[in-house]
Structure formats: structure tokens, C-alpha cells
Write a protein that holds these residues in place. Structure first.
Motif, PDB file in Angstrom:
ATOM      1  N   ASN A 150      45.112  -8.165  48.651  1.00  0.00           N
ATOM      2  CA  ASN A 150      45.671  -8.998  49.715  1.00  0.00           C
ATOM      3  C   ASN A 150      44.741 -10.124  50.177  1.00  0.00           C
ATOM      4  O   ASN A 150      45.197 -11.214  50.520  1.00  0.00           O
ATOM      5  N   PHE A 159      53.092 -14.883  52.389  1.00  0.00           N
ATOM      6  CA  PHE A 159      52.778 -13.875  53.414  1.00  0.00           C
ATOM      7  C   PHE A 159      52.984 -14.539  54.770  1.00  0.00           C
ATOM      8  O   PHE A 159      52.133 -15.319  55.218  1.00  0.00           O
ATOM      9  N   LYS A 203      54.492  -8.940  56.628  1.00  0.00           N
ATOM     10  CA  LYS A 203      53.591  -8.415  55.582  1.00  0.00           C
ATOM     11  C   LYS A 203      53.543  -6.920  55.810  1.00  0.00           C
ATOM     12  O   LYS A 203      53.011  -6.458  56.824  1.00  0.00           O
ATOM     13  N   ASN A 204      54.147  -6.176  54.889  1.00  0.00           N
ATOM     14  CA  ASN A 204      54.285  -4.716  55.050  1.00  0.00           C
ATOM     15  C   ASN A 204      54.859  -4.377  56.420  1.00  0.00           C
ATOM     16  O   ASN A 204      54.374  -3.470  57.106  1.00  0.00           O
ATOM     17  N   ASN A 236      56.508 -10.366  52.479  1.00  0.00           N
ATOM     18  CA  ASN A 236      55.997  -9.230  51.694  1.00  0.00           C
ATOM     19  C   ASN A 236      56.443  -7.923  52.341  1.00  0.00           C
ATOM     20  O   ASN A 236      56.088  -7.635  53.496  1.00  0.00           O
ATOM     21  N   GLU A 237      57.216  -7.170  51.580  1.00  0.00           N
ATOM     22  CA  GLU A 237      57.758  -5.891  52.071  1.00  0.00           C
ATOM     23  C   GLU A 237      58.231  -6.004  53.521  1.00  0.00           C
ATOM     24  O   GLU A 237      57.697  -5.350  54.423  1.00  0.00           O
ATOM     25  N   ASN A 290      60.296  -8.444  47.934  1.00  0.00           N
ATOM     26  CA  ASN A 290      59.891  -7.121  47.425  1.00  0.00           C
ATOM     27  C   ASN A 290      60.180  -6.019  48.442  1.00  0.00           C
ATOM     28  O   ASN A 290      60.179  -6.258  49.659  1.00  0.00           O
ATOM     29  N   ASP A 347      58.690  -2.469  44.598  1.00  0.00           N
ATOM     30  CA  ASP A 347      57.253  -2.215  44.419  1.00  0.00           C
ATOM     31  C   ASP A 347      57.137  -0.728  44.099  1.00  0.00           C
ATOM     32  O   ASP A 347      57.459   0.121  44.942  1.00  0.00           O
ATOM     33  N   TYR A 364      55.320   2.513  43.661  1.00  0.00           N
ATOM     34  CA  TYR A 364      54.157   3.389  43.855  1.00  0.00           C
ATOM     35  C   TYR A 364      54.592   4.856  43.804  1.00  0.00           C
ATOM     36  O   TYR A 364      53.758   5.740  43.682  1.00  0.00           O
ATOM     37  N   GLU A 369      54.969  -5.121  41.892  1.00  0.00           N
ATOM     38  CA  GLU A 369      53.771  -4.313  42.162  1.00  0.00           C
ATOM     39  C   GLU A 369      53.977  -2.928  41.555  1.00  0.00           C
ATOM     40  O   GLU A 369      55.013  -2.299  41.769  1.00  0.00           O
ATOM     41  N   PHE A 385      49.231  -4.002  40.765  1.00  0.00           N
ATOM     42  CA  PHE A 385      48.706  -4.447  42.071  1.00  0.00           C
ATOM     43  C   PHE A 385      47.193  -4.255  42.187  1.00  0.00           C
ATOM     44  O   PHE A 385      46.646  -3.253  41.726  1.00  0.00           O
TER      45      PHE A 385
HETATM   46  C1  DGJ Z   1      52.327  -2.804  49.034  1.00  0.00           C
HETATM   47  C2  DGJ Z   1      52.114  -4.180  49.576  1.00  0.00           C
HETATM   48  O1  DGJ Z   1      53.176  -5.015  49.195  1.00  0.00           O
HETATM   49  C3  DGJ Z   1      50.787  -4.754  49.111  1.00  0.00           C
HETATM   50  O2  DGJ Z   1      50.600  -6.028  49.682  1.00  0.00           O
HETATM   51  C4  DGJ Z   1      49.680  -3.798  49.472  1.00  0.00           C
HETATM   52  O3  DGJ Z   1      49.572  -3.705  50.849  1.00  0.00           O
HETATM   53  C5  DGJ Z   1      49.972  -2.435  48.868  1.00  0.00           C
HETATM   54  N1  DGJ Z   1      51.237  -1.935  49.281  1.00  0.00           N
HETATM   55  C6  DGJ Z   1      48.961  -1.367  49.300  1.00  0.00           C
HETATM   56  O4  DGJ Z   1      47.871  -1.324  48.512  1.00  0.00           O
END
Ligand code: DGJ
Length: 541
Positions: free
Chosen positions: A63, A126, A130-131, A200-201, A285, A326, A328, A353, A374
Motif C-alpha cells: 500500500n 485510493f 480504502k478497505n 479500494n475494497e 475490487n 481479491d 485471500y 489481488e 499482492f
Molecule cells: C486487501 C486490500 O485491498 C489491500 O490494499 C491490502 O490492504 C490487503 N488486503 C492486506 O494485505
């Protein structure tokens, strides 16, 4: 075929012919180049860059890396992982340090450095979100919480997430984003920048929606007609013709759907303003929810484009070409479900991501337009002694054929499988008159595979059907073999030719012909390093 992202009609026609006559892709930016566009055919998508299909083999910086002293490490990570695209944030707080005063220096620096390296860019705006928080709003906004409020939870307390009902913030974001897009139009005629991520998110943690009095009043109004179209309601499992307040129409989902509608509408306002000056493809995203268990919205980031509200986002934000997961979350069932849910007829699959998810790269190549790892500069670096990025070997082999892969994916020629997490380690792919059998596991001989040591089950494979009896195959820790089926059923067969090779300038280059021990044990085996094979199969009549 449809072209998305505000195409002029002419571009539609040109792009069609560009697709019919595909040459090589991934050429570096030229002073003036065709606008990147997204095209659709029978529910499959391609991103055209310089008029030709392009697959994003990407890496995203951490970031806080878009600063002059941080960029060398980012570039070293991009280079060592062999990526063709860098995804990197542009910070609103840096871009507009005082209201209406813009600082273009960072954007220009990133453009210049990307061009020097022939790497494409996806810029991440951003800004308001952002998140789910407002942490990238300029300080002059953070100092004026009355004008640019956060949202209020059910208990009447402000939480760390901007309100989608804050008109002044929305207008300020749209103003800054428009200026950013205007600058890009001027400074980037060769389209080093191929897509833009807007926010962002977005969404909110800590509250399913805004409960401030003004939001509450809106919540008690009838649902807007634009959301009540029959096709939207059908996807949300609501009877056609339903009308009334949010609670009357959507029941227990009303809070989340209301929030998703307003977050998406706010972002639509921002994106549409930017697109009017520079119509690059745009995406948003998503911080995902578990796609298998239908959890309550208190358990994930509410209002963002999670799988359950994609139809709401599509209705509210037509300027956003793609809603992008994204990834994860872990586990084959979960990840493959996410891929299925976002690769829709009305949505290109772009995965901006991932964590340590190289196992799913081929599935995204099969179904989508891009994939990015990411935190490349902090998680895996690129400096001597750093752990290599798990995608590096795949990117090294595949990025030079990004255009071909994008074209084959668009034509529906690619099928992929991943190594099952447990049980029988083989997978089958139906290729018409041949069935490919992919047996995963480490070991050089088919018989030895039976009692192999346990391993991490991260194998993957994909097959590209070039012709009836001609296939390309790529894989890791697997052995390929074939069975005659369809009109070949019951016939004897053999390998006519098996070549190992790579692609350069759009052409297959042979390294060697595999035969003898390399093909006699059922078919060629590939270890940890991905390998590209070209098969020609024949039946013995
Ligand atoms: C998802 C977010 O979109 C990223 O910018 C970052 O904060 C990651 N999570 C966490 O590592």
C-alpha cells in the motif's frame, strides 16, 4: 461481440477485426496507441491492449510504496517475478494536498518508470474508500468531519468508514478523479495504463449501513425503480413486480442491499465523471465474503461488491466494467466457487489481488483477463536473499505468450484443473475425441506415483485445444496422458510428436522433442517448474 467501457462504434468494428487477425501482444507503449477496451463474446471476455488481446500477469505493490524511495524495490520485484503489469496505488491525499490544487509528480514518475521497463500499469485510485475506511482522503477533508462524515452505526456512534450519503465528499472525489483521468489522457497517449481501479475494497466494517437520520429517512422511502428491473430482482430471488420500502422488498437483506446500492451509486458518480474525460476500463475490487455459507453481513465488509450483491452493483454502477474479487480465502472449493461467481456473462473475471494462490492461476487464465499477486515488494521482494514469488516461474513461461493465452481464453479453447486436496490425484479433461488424464504428484514414473510421499497438493494443469489432434499443455507436478474417446473410442493411438518449448514473438519455439523415457511411462511428467508441451496425437487405423 460486445465492447464495453464506453466504446465508440468504430472501435467495436476495429476490435472485431483485430481479434480475427491476432498477431503478438504485449508490445510496449507507442506515442499514440489504441485505447484499451474490454470486449465480450458469448459471455467470454478479452482485454484489448494496443488492439490485441492481453492477459494481465500482474503484481501489486504494498500500500505505501508509491514513493520515489520505494519504487526501486517494487520494480525489482516486478522484474524478478516476470510480471507484465504493475498494479500500484495513487493516493488522493498526495494528489490533492489542498482543495483544487493537484500534484501530478508521482503519477508522472510511475508512468516514466513503467515505460522505461516496458511494463503496463493498472492504477488504483485510493480515495474515499480504502478497505472500507477514509484513510486516503486528504487531510483537509479529515479535518472537516461535519462536511465529510463517516457513517453512524445502529447505536448512533460514528465508525471508521465514510458515509456513501456524503454528497460533498462524493463531489470532491469525482472532481479529483476527473482531474487524475484528465492528466492520464494527456500524459499517457500510448496507454501504459491499461485499467483503473476506482477506490479500494469499498464498503464498511463495523456497521452494515449508515443509520444517521438522513440515511434512515432514505431507507424508509420506496426502493428506486432502477433497482427493481425484473432481471435484477430475479437474480436476487425477489418476485418480479415487488415494490415498496427497502424492508418491504428485501426483508432481512434490506440493510445490506441499501448500503450496496448507495456505495455503488456514489462510486458510479465518481467513475462516470472520470470516464467522461478518459474512458479506460474501470473496476472495483471486493473484500470477499465466504461464498459457501451465506454468512450475515456483520461478518464481512458490507456494501462492497460481494458475490450476493453483484446484480445491485451492476444496476447502480454501469461505468464500472468489472467487479473483481481479491482472493485471500483458502481451499479449493471456496476459491473455485469465487472464480465461478465472478466469471459471469455480465462480468469479466479479473483477480487484482491474491495471497499465496499460484495454484489457481490457470483457472483464471481459462476464465478471465488478469491475475495479480499482492504486496510483491514486501512479501516476496526481489532483492537477493528474498523468497522468490511463487508465481515467478509461471509468469516467466507464460507472460511472453500473454496475447496468445488471452486470445485462446476468449475463444474458449482453454481448460484447466487443479490437484485435488485429497483423494484420487487425477483429473480428466474432455477434448472432444481425446480425453486428457492429468495425474498429479511428485515422481518421475507413473508406477512410482502410487506410493509417493505426501506433498502440498498445489499442482495445476491447463490444456489448450489448437486443433482436433493438437494440444498445448502446461502444468506443475503432474503427468499428462490421453485416452481416445468420441470418434477415436476403442482405437489404438500413439504420440506422433511431443515437443517441449516456449513462445517468443507469438510463435512456438521448440527446445526438444520428447520421446523414450520422457514419454514412455504413460506420458511426459512435469515437476515443480512449469513446462509447456505441444502434443500431436494420432490413431492407428
Ligand atoms: C486487501 C486490500 O485491498 C489491500 O490494499 C491490502 O490492504 C490487503 N488486503 C492486506 O494485505
Amino acid at each position: 461481440m460486445k465492447i464495453l467501457s464506453y466504446p465508440p462504434r468504430m472501435a467495436y468494428i476495429l476490435a472485431f477485426f483485430a481479434l480475427v487477425n491476432i498477431a503478438v501482444s504485449c508490445t510496449p507503449s507507442t506515442p499514440e496507441a489504441e485505447m484499451p477496451i474490454l470486449v465480450e463474446n458469448e459471455g467470454r471476455y478479452a482485454l484489448l491492449v494496443d488492439g490485441e488481446p492481453f492477459f494481465v500477469f500482474g503484481g501489486q505493490s504494498a500500500n505505501s510504496s508509491t514513493w520515489p524511495n520505494m519504487l526501486p524495490r517494487v520494480w525489482s520485484a516486478i522484474e524478478s517475478m516476470h510480471a507484465n503489469t504493475l498494479e500500484i496505488p495513487i493516493y488522493w491525499e498526495q494528489f490533492e494536498p489542498e482543495p483544487g490544487k493537484y500534484d501530478y509528480s508521482i503519477i508522472q514518475m510511475v508512468l516514466d518508470q513503467a515505460r522505461e521497463r516496458d511494463v503496463r500499469l493498472v492504477l488504483l485510485w485510493f480515495a474515499t474508500w480504502k478497505n472500507g475506511s477514509n484513510h486516503y482522503m486528504p487531510q483537509w477533508m479529515k479535518n472537516d468531519a461535519k462536511k465529510y462524515p463517516n457513517l453512524m452505526n445502529k447505536e448512533g456512534r460514528y465508525v471508521d468508514s465514510p458515509s456513501p450519503h456524503a454528497t460533498a465528499a462524493m463531489e470532491a472525489d469525482a472532481g479529483a478523479f476527473t482531474e487524475f483521468m484528465r492528466y492520464l489522457k494527456k500524459a499517457d497517449p500510448g496507454h501504459t495504463v491499461i485499467m483503473v481501479q476506482v477506490q479500494n475494497e469499498p464498503g464498511s466494517w463495523y456497521s452494515v449501513r449508515d443509520y444517521c437520520p438522513a440515511a434512515q429517512q432514505l431507507f424508509e422511502q420506496p426502493v428506486p425503480e432502477a433497482l427493481l428491473k425484473a432481471e435484477v430482482l430475479e437474480q436476487l430471488n425477489i418476485p418480479a413486480g415487488a415494490r415498496g420500502t427497502w424492508e418491504e422488498v428485501f426483508g432481512k437483506d434490506a440493510d445490506e442491499y441499501f448500503h450496496a446500492w448507495h456505495v455503488a451509486s456514489y462510486i458510479e458518480y465518481v467513475a462516470a465523471a472520470g470516464k467522461a474525460v478518459n474512458p479506460l476500463p474501470m473496476f472495483v475490487n471486493a473484500a470477499l465474503r465466504d461464498p459457501l455459507t451465506n454468512p450475515p453481513a456483520t461478518h464481512y465488509e458490507s456494501g462492497g461488491p460481494t458475490d450476493n450483491v453483484i446484480p445491485i452493483w451492476k444496476a447502480a454502477a454501469p461505468s464500472i466494467d468489472i467487479v473483481a474479487p481479491d482472493i485471500y480465502l483458502r481451499g479449493d472449493e471456496t476459491v473455485l466457487k469465487v472464480i465461478e461467481l465472478y466469471a459471469r456473462g455480465d462480468n469479466a473475471l479479473m483477480v487484482p489481488e491474491v495471497g499465496d494462490h499460484a495454484k489457481y492461476l490457470y483457472k483464471v487464465i481459462e476464465k478471465g483477463i488478469g491475475f495479480a499477486s499482492f504486496g510483491i515488494d514486501t512479501r516476496w521482494g526481489g532483492a537477493a536473499g528474498d523468497r522468490p514469488n511463487p508465481l515467478a516461474e509461471d509468469y516467466k513461461l507464460l507472460a511472453p505468450m500473454a496475447g496468445k493465452l488471452a486470445q485462446w481464453s476468449f475463444e474458449g479453447r482453454i481448460q484447466s484443473v487443479v490437484e485435488p486436496e485429497e483423494g484420487d490425484p487425477s483429473q480428466r479433461i474432455n477434448l472432444g475425441d481425446w480425453e486428457a488424464v492429468i495425474r498429479f504428484g511428485k515422481g518421475q514414473r507413473l508406477d512410482l506415483l502410487q506410493d509417493q510421499q505426501p506433498q502440498n497438493r498445489n499442482g495445476k494443469a491447463m490444456i489448450i485445444k489448437l486443433d482436433e489432434n493438437e494440444f498445448l499443455a502446461v502444468g506443475t507436478t503432474c503427468r499428462f496422458t490421453f485416452n481416445p474417446i468420441g470418434k477415436n473410442e476403442g482405437k489404438n493411438w500413439q504420440y506422433l510428436k511431443v515437443m517441449e518449448g516456449y513462445y517468443e514473438k507469438g510463435e512456438f519455439q521448440m527446445i526438444r522433442i520428447l520421446n523414450g523415457d520422457q514419454t514412455d511411462w504413460g506420458g511426459p511428467y512435469i515437476g515443480e517448474i512449469p513446462t509447456l508441451l505441444h502434443f500431436t496425437l494420432g490413431v492407428r487405423e
